[in-house]
Scaffold this motif. Structure first.
Motif, mmCIF file in Angstrom:
data_model
loop_
_atom_site.group_PDB
_atom_site.id
_atom_site.type_symbol
_atom_site.label_atom_id
_atom_site.label_comp_id
_atom_site.label_asym_id
_atom_site.label_seq_id
_atom_site.Cartn_x
_atom_site.Cartn_y
_atom_site.Cartn_z
ATOM 1 N N ARG A 277 0.832 -1.193 -0.060
ATOM 2 C CA ARG A 277 -0.147 0.031 -0.043
ATOM 3 C C ARG A 277 0.999 1.117 -0.047
ATOM 4 N NH1 ARG A 277 -5.006 -0.134 3.893
ATOM 5 N NH2 ARG A 277 -5.651 1.490 2.344
ATOM 6 N N TRP A 279 1.596 5.032 -2.171
ATOM 7 C CA TRP A 279 0.993 5.874 -3.192
ATOM 8 C C TRP A 279 1.663 7.155 -3.313
ATOM 9 C CZ3 TRP A 279 -1.713 4.312 1.223
ATOM 10 C CH2 TRP A 279 -1.625 5.167 2.413
ATOM 11 N N ASN A 282 4.706 9.693 -7.072
ATOM 12 C CA ASN A 282 4.831 10.852 -7.744
ATOM 13 C C ASN A 282 5.832 11.661 -7.303
ATOM 14 O OD1 ASN A 282 2.348 10.497 -9.073
ATOM 15 N ND2 ASN A 282 1.110 11.870 -8.014
ATOM 16 N N THR A 410 -10.727 17.005 -3.193
ATOM 17 C CA THR A 410 -10.591 16.321 -4.700
ATOM 18 C C THR A 410 -9.425 16.593 -5.308
ATOM 19 O OG1 THR A 410 -13.088 16.131 -4.558
ATOM 20 C CG2 THR A 410 -11.959 15.795 -6.603
ATOM 21 N N LEU A 413 -6.322 14.780 -3.795
ATOM 22 C CA LEU A 413 -6.245 13.315 -4.299
ATOM 23 C C LEU A 413 -5.673 13.517 -5.664
ATOM 24 C CD1 LEU A 413 -9.685 12.033 -2.422
ATOM 25 C CD2 LEU A 413 -7.174 11.741 -1.780
ATOM 26 N N GLY A 414 -6.216 14.224 -6.446
ATOM 27 C CA GLY A 414 -5.838 14.235 -7.875
ATOM 28 C C GLY A 414 -4.568 14.458 -8.048
ATOM 29 N N MET A 417 -2.032 11.544 -5.449
ATOM 30 C CA MET A 417 -1.857 10.316 -5.592
ATOM 31 C C MET A 417 -1.496 10.096 -7.039
ATOM 32 S SD MET A 417 -3.090 9.128 -2.708
ATOM 33 C CE MET A 417 -3.751 9.358 -1.371
ATOM 34 N N HIS A 421 -4.201 5.220 -10.146
ATOM 35 C CA HIS A 421 -5.199 4.963 -8.990
ATOM 36 C C HIS A 421 -6.546 5.602 -9.257
ATOM 37 C CE1 HIS A 421 -1.811 3.861 -5.614
ATOM 38 N NE2 HIS A 421 -1.455 3.444 -6.788
ATOM 39 N N PHE A 423 -10.486 6.471 -8.583
ATOM 40 C CA PHE A 423 -11.016 7.625 -7.423
ATOM 41 C C PHE A 423 -11.047 6.631 -6.332
ATOM 42 C CE2 PHE A 423 -14.068 10.002 -5.355
ATOM 43 C CZ PHE A 423 -13.399 11.202 -5.410
ATOM 44 N N ARG A 426 -8.190 6.079 -4.343
ATOM 45 C CA ARG A 426 -7.782 7.496 -3.864
ATOM 46 C C ARG A 426 -8.241 7.921 -2.499
ATOM 47 N NH1 ARG A 426 -6.152 11.426 -9.250
ATOM 48 N NH2 ARG A 426 -5.354 9.595 -10.104
ATOM 49 N N ASP A 429 -7.239 5.685 0.245
ATOM 50 C CA ASP A 429 -5.834 5.886 0.707
ATOM 51 C C ASP A 429 -5.725 7.254 1.525
ATOM 52 O OD1 ASP A 429 -4.804 3.534 -0.241
ATOM 53 O OD2 ASP A 429 -4.218 4.458 -1.809
ATOM 54 N N GLY A 430 -6.463 8.206 0.932
ATOM 55 C CA GLY A 430 -6.767 9.361 1.586
ATOM 56 C C GLY A 430 -7.179 9.500 3.033
#
Length: 717
Positions: A277, A279, A282, A410, A413-414, A417, A421, A423, A426, A429-430
């Motif tokens: 797990r 994320w 990036n 939003t 998360l966009g 992540m 992944h 939505f 995301r 995980d968020g």
């Protein structure tokens, strides 16, 4: 600052409490007979430690490893780090795990001694020691082996240098001992920072203080000469010899968006299951961080800020060193790439993220100074209530962002992540990030409550300091308990199916070549259907004898990736050259290297390979291993230039003894790597070794029967 008191029960209790707390994350493997398996431990260190330990148990000092890259020097020699000599007592991954894990409480004990010398109370010293030992950076270094060892000795190094500066005389010799052991670990980046920390803490007038410190450092490094000079002498022809590209050196920099992990442990992934797990891709060029966690927590940071503001003797120096270390660990994000490019010496190691040791150690010391100040001054607790309460409130309030500001949530998360992944993933995980923030925030709120009680006179300052140290320790245990996963010792053994292949390779002396599983489509297809893949992925590498894992099974390999960048580049492949698609283009090089078997989890089609069978070890399901024989491989020992034959062939790790018979003057070719340190003898007389086919060994012999021997002695030993 209070003077150092005589050693008494309170200091014994401080040492015992710090060491016990530092052992808690490893209680299960130590008591249950399990072993670490994650990251570099499995891929590099355990196989090499087993190889060296087996030699020690048989009375051999092994300096050469014939099992990797057609033969390479052992950069971690049999007595480089003296404590590793204990591996001769028990050559087993469980014992390796015990010795490695004990370096964490060792660091805690050293930190107590250092904090005591700086004038801290037993409670303050223990609180700082627990922070040092259980912080995210420290626990992450266990997966990096030598850096955990260096972390264990670092406080002793700093303590010794401070003592040498203050006392001189025999304190200089005593300070040299931890310097020796710290340098001998091979964790040079952490060791160098521990020396810098000691020099910063010891600095002052007269100048003789600095001279005493430098004398201790020089003596300690002299003792560590074999551990430092031998690897340095063996770098010729490797990627590091001419200096790594600056972009490679700074690749493992701390991204500015990673710094919030100081407050939120699960910022980039679930620290209880980080392999499955994760994320944070990036923010890391290789998709996964070199150091898994930087977590210290809001409570610890609040206490460290109090220490920085306490105007204790060393607080200013530590704050400056912390700032410098933070700047360096940002690396390419701080614009340091041109500096690295201009200074070749900096391009021998990959270091930016390792500079976070300075941040970690300074924060732990500042926390100890903060606890010391709080234990003696009730008025300072108002600051604790304000700082910890503010940080805790912010972290707890983050849980309301999805409900109160959906567009902001939003947007986060966009961008935060990975794009692949979905939505729903995301959001899940968020929620894990927010849940971890709340837990850390609540600990800070409890610390703020403690500060309020002390400030109101309802709790004694000394008891408040003890409770604060306990809160910090509990928070660090909560966040770091899963950073070092373990497996049963049987995990490090081959399946019966692959053991038969390995036995055949050992018996014939042939080499194997393994397609890198992470370059194979079949690996990723199988991984996608598994719920957890961390242990499974390492098992795949073992069952395909992927270097360096082959070392633990005594199988020779050739033409693989170099994980260390310390092997001459002519004998290693680029990552893309280890894929199944590249094998047909490698057949001639495989033959020349004496490779007799190719192992791959994908089918391979090549006119130079003969399919032998498919193995399906149960622990690899649904994956299988395809085994191919290489047609017409070159023998590892041969006579060229005249008819002749090899009458006998005896090999140990550091020596080869041959008896040959030739009709006319000829060349004995040994398809092992040429390297400085190899010497040759023909019938007892020294003879020169020639380079054959670019990197193999050749030795000229006269007509008739000859005894040929080659022996290895590390250059610079």
């Amino acid at each position: 600052m209070r003077p150092k008191s005589a050693w008494d029960r309170s200091w014994s209790a401080s040492v015992a409490a710090a060491a016990t707390a530092a052992l808690l994350p490893f209680a299960r493997p130590l008591l249950g007979g399990e072993a670490f398996f994650f990251r570099d431990i499995t891929r590099t260190f355990f196989p090499i430690k087993r190889f060296v330990g087996e030699g020690l148990s048989h009375g051999e000092l092994r300096f050469w490893n014939p099992l990797l890259h057609e033969g390479v020097p052992l950069h971690m020699g049999p007595f480089s780090y003296p404590i590793d000599l204990l591996h001769a007592l028990c050559v087993d991954e469980r014992f390796f795990t015990v010795l490695l894990a004990l370096h964490v409480p060792l660091g805690a004990v050293g930190f107590v001694l250092l904090a005591r010398r700086l004038g801290c109370s037993p409670v303050a010293a223990a609180g700082g020691a627990v922070t040092y030992a259980l912080g995210g950076f420290s626990l992450s270094c266990v997966n990096l082996y030598v850096y955990a060892q260096a972390l264990g000795w670092a406080p002793f190094v700093a303590h010794g240098l401070v003592a040498a500066a203050e006392r001189g005389g025999r304190s200089i010799a005593l300070a040299a001992l931890p310097v020796w052991l710290g340098a001998a670990t091979g964790g040079i980046e952490v060791f160098a920072q521990s020396v810098l920390l000691g020099l910063v803490l010891a600095a002052g007038r007269p100048l003789s203080r600095l001279c005493r410190c430098l004398a201790a450092v020089a003596l300690g490094i002299g003792l560590a000469g074999p551990a430092l000079l031998v690897p340095w002498a063996q770098l010729g022809g490797s990627a590091r010899a001419g200096g790594l590209p600056a972009a490679v050196v700074v690749a493992h920099s701390v991204h500015p968006w990673t710094l919030p992990q100081l407050l939120i442990g699960n910022w980039h992934g679930d620290l209880m299951d980080v392999a499955n797990r994760w994320w944070g891709a990036n923010f890391f060029p290789l998709g996964f961080p070199y150091v898994l966690s930087l977590y210290l927590g809001a409570a610890a940071l609040a206490l460290a800020i109090i220490g920085a503001l306490s105007l204790r003797r060393h607080s200013g120096r530590l704050a400056v060193l912390l700032a410098v270390s933070l700047f360096v660990c940002l690396g390419r994000f701080a614009g340091l790439e041109p500096v690295v490019e201009a200074l070749p010496l900096l391009r021998v190691v990959r270091f930016p993220v390792k500079a976070f040791f300075g941040v970690h150690a300074c924060l732990a010391l500042l926390l100890a100074l903060g606890l010391e100040a709080l234990g003696a001054n009730a008025r300072l607790w108002r600051r604790v209530a304000f700082l910890a309460g503010g940080l805790g409130a912010v972290l707890v309030a983050l849980s309301a962002v999805p409900a109160l500001a959906p567009p902001v949530w939003t947007w986060f998360l966009g961008g935060f992540m990975p794009p692949e992944h979905g939505f729903e993933v995301r959001v899940r995980d968020g929620e894990l990030i927010l849940g971890d923030a709340v837990r850390g925030g609540l600990v800070a709120v409890l610390l703020a409550g403690t500060g309020w009680l002390v400030a109101r006179g309802r709790l004694a300052p000394a008891r408040g300091a003890l409770l604060a140290a306990a809160l910090v320790g509990a928070d660090l245990l909560r966040a770091g308990a899963g950073l070092n996963p373990t497996v049963s010792a049987g995990f490090f053994r081959l399946s019966p199916e692959m053991e038969r292949v390995a036995s055949a390779l050992r018996a014939t002396g042939g080499r194997a070549f393994s397609c890198d599983p992470e370059a194979s489509p079949a690996y990723f297809a199988a991984r996608s259907v598994r719920r957890a893949h961390d242990a499974w992925s390492f098992a795949v590498s073992m069952e395909t004898l992927t270097p360096n894992l082959n070392v633990g099974f005594g199988v020779k390999t050739a033409l693989s990736r170099d994980l260390t960048m310390m092997v001459p580049e002519a004998r290693v492949l680029l990552p893309e050259q280890t894929s199944p698609k590249a094998v047909p283009r490698l057949v001639e090089r495989l033959r020349a290297a004496g490779v007799t078997r190719v192992l791959c989890v994908d089918p391979v089609e090549s006119a130079g390979l003969l399919f032998e069978g498919t193995l399906r070890p149960a622990r690899l399901a649904p994956l299988a291993v395809h085994v191919y024989a290489v047609s017409s491989p070159r023998p590892l020992r041969s006579v060229e230039g005249s008819p002749g034959r090899i009458l006998s062939d005896q090999e140990t790790t550091d020596a080869i003894e041959l008896e040959v018979e030739v009709d006319a003057p000829a060349t004995v070719v040994v398809r092992d790597a040429v390297a400085p340190g190899w010497r040759a003898f023909v019938n007892g007389a020294a003879a020169p070794i020639r380079t054959v086919e670019g990197h193999y060994r050749g030795l000229d012999v006269d007509a008739g029967r000859s005894r040929v021997s080659m022996r290895y002695r590390p250059p610079g030993l």
